[in-house]
Design an enzyme around this catalytic site. Structure first.
Site, mmCIF file in Angstrom:
data_model
loop_
_atom_site.group_PDB
_atom_site.id
_atom_site.type_symbol
_atom_site.label_atom_id
_atom_site.label_comp_id
_atom_site.label_asym_id
_atom_site.label_seq_id
_atom_site.Cartn_x
_atom_site.Cartn_y
_atom_site.Cartn_z
ATOM 1 N N LYS A 1 0.597 3.920 -2.409
ATOM 2 C CA LYS A 1 -0.095 5.094 -2.793
ATOM 3 C C LYS A 1 0.824 5.980 -3.694
ATOM 4 C CE LYS A 1 -3.334 5.204 1.074
ATOM 5 N NZ LYS A 1 -2.768 4.211 2.097
ATOM 6 N N LEU A 2 1.304 5.222 -4.602
ATOM 7 C CA LEU A 2 2.316 6.158 -5.461
ATOM 8 C C LEU A 2 1.610 7.274 -6.135
ATOM 9 C CD1 LEU A 2 3.990 3.154 -7.214
ATOM 10 C CD2 LEU A 2 4.840 4.382 -5.173
ATOM 11 N N GLN B 1 -10.298 7.512 11.479
ATOM 12 C CA GLN B 1 -11.161 7.174 10.261
ATOM 13 C C GLN B 1 -12.247 7.843 10.405
ATOM 14 O OE1 GLN B 1 -9.893 5.647 7.958
ATOM 15 N NE2 GLN B 1 -8.373 4.595 8.702
ATOM 16 N N ARG C 1 -14.312 -0.824 10.881
ATOM 17 C CA ARG C 1 -14.158 -0.995 12.307
ATOM 18 C C ARG C 1 -15.339 -1.911 12.712
ATOM 19 N NH1 ARG C 1 -10.042 0.664 11.584
ATOM 20 N NH2 ARG C 1 -8.950 2.501 12.657
ATOM 21 N N ASN D 1 6.259 8.978 -15.489
ATOM 22 C CA ASN D 1 7.540 8.255 -15.665
ATOM 23 C C ASN D 1 8.338 7.851 -14.279
ATOM 24 O OD1 ASN D 1 9.938 7.681 -17.350
ATOM 25 N ND2 ASN D 1 10.852 8.964 -15.997
ATOM 26 N N THR D 2 7.903 8.726 -13.175
ATOM 27 C CA THR D 2 8.552 8.649 -11.840
ATOM 28 C C THR D 2 7.655 7.277 -11.476
ATOM 29 O OG1 THR D 2 9.382 10.656 -11.543
ATOM 30 C CG2 THR D 2 8.702 9.227 -9.651
ATOM 31 N N ASP E 1 2.975 10.727 -8.500
ATOM 32 C CA ASP E 1 4.172 11.455 -9.008
ATOM 33 C C ASP E 1 3.619 11.656 -10.575
ATOM 34 O OD1 ASP E 1 6.731 12.871 -9.354
ATOM 35 O OD2 ASP E 1 7.169 12.109 -7.442
ATOM 36 N N THR F 1 -10.213 7.596 3.595
ATOM 37 C CA THR F 1 -11.050 7.199 4.485
ATOM 38 C C THR F 1 -10.965 8.234 5.636
ATOM 39 O OG1 THR F 1 -9.726 5.152 5.586
ATOM 40 C CG2 THR F 1 -11.691 4.856 3.876
ATOM 41 N N ASP G 1 0.844 -1.187 -0.034
ATOM 42 C CA ASP G 1 0.077 -0.053 -0.015
ATOM 43 C C ASP G 1 0.967 1.194 -0.144
ATOM 44 O OD1 ASP G 1 -2.222 1.756 0.159
ATOM 45 O OD2 ASP G 1 -2.481 1.350 2.264
ATOM 46 N N ARG H 1 -6.112 -1.976 13.221
ATOM 47 C CA ARG H 1 -6.293 -1.823 14.594
ATOM 48 C C ARG H 1 -7.281 -2.831 15.246
ATOM 49 N NH1 ARG H 1 -5.326 4.599 14.165
ATOM 50 N NH2 ARG H 1 -6.247 4.053 12.092
#
Length: 225
Positions: free
Chosen positions: A62-63, A185, A176, A68-69, A65, A116, A60, A206
């Protein structure tokens, strides 16, 4: 991909603690989700160590940019053969297309729509006039057009998105239990509600990690599904 939709969020800074927790509940989860905290602390080595448990790994990251990066980053984790990797849908269509093209054949690339931890007020503060449902639907449509496997959204949106994207792969975090603490959250539902609405993967952290008996907690959540 396991039939058990529960992916344990192991966002822990210590590798030994993460391994111990994963081993403890391995028989009642379907995979392991490793986020930024874990990956920044342990990198490829940490992922390799947890892969020894034989469970699918969800990176996870979450790229987000320029195209190309993000494509280069996706190629850099290619050797880890993750089951799932996240990118941000707000990176745009070209970025998403390049990320998918660079991913491994067996890696599902899914785009985060609306975190979230955000609600309508938070979106407004960053200049987005749509409410979370509208924004998630818009970004899901863009993700589908970009050729991604699916998206990440809250349990509140997954039902509506599932209706418009029948064969999509839907990751739902922020889950939850009815009597549990919400922490940071804001848009939450129970694991059962999310599954019924069309979730493919349930990210749970959690409620299992923070339980007095994590194994019993994982078993109890699995039993509701």
């Amino acid at each position: 991909m396991s039939n058990n939709p529960i992916y344990l969020a192991l966002d822990l800074p210590r590798l030994d603690a993460a391994e111990a927790m994963a081993r403890k509940v391995a028989s009642h989860i379907g995979g392991i989700k490793l986020g930024l905290e874990f990956f920044c602390a342990h990198g490829h080595h940490g992922v390799r160590e947890l892969q020894k448990l034989g469970l699918p790994i969800f990176l996870d990251l979450k790229l987000h940019d320029i195209p190309n990066t993000v494509a280069a980053a996706m190629q850099a984790i290619h050797v880890l053969e993750p089951a799932i990797v996240t990118i941000h849908a707000t990176g745009g269509r070209a970025m998403m297309e390049d990320a998918k093209a660079a991913a491994g054949e067996n890696t599902k690339v899914v785009a985060v729509t609306v975190l979230t931890s955000l609600d309508s007020d938070d979106l407004g503060a960053i200049g987005i006039k749509a409410d979370p449902m509208e924004q998630a639907l818009r970004l899901a449509e863009l993700s589908q057009a970009a050729g991604l496997d699916g998206i990440v959204c809250s349990g509140h949106e997954v039902g509506a998105i599932h209706k418009q994207w029948k064969d999509g792969f839907f990751v739902v975090p922020g889950l939850r239990l009815p009597d549990g603490k919400h922490s940071d959250q804001k848009r939450i539902v129970s694991p059962r509600e999310a599954r019924d609405a069309g979730a493919s993967v349930l990210v749970i952290g959690r409620p299992i990690r923070g339980a007095e008996d994590p194994l019993a907690a994982a078993r109890a959540i699995e039993a509701t599904l």
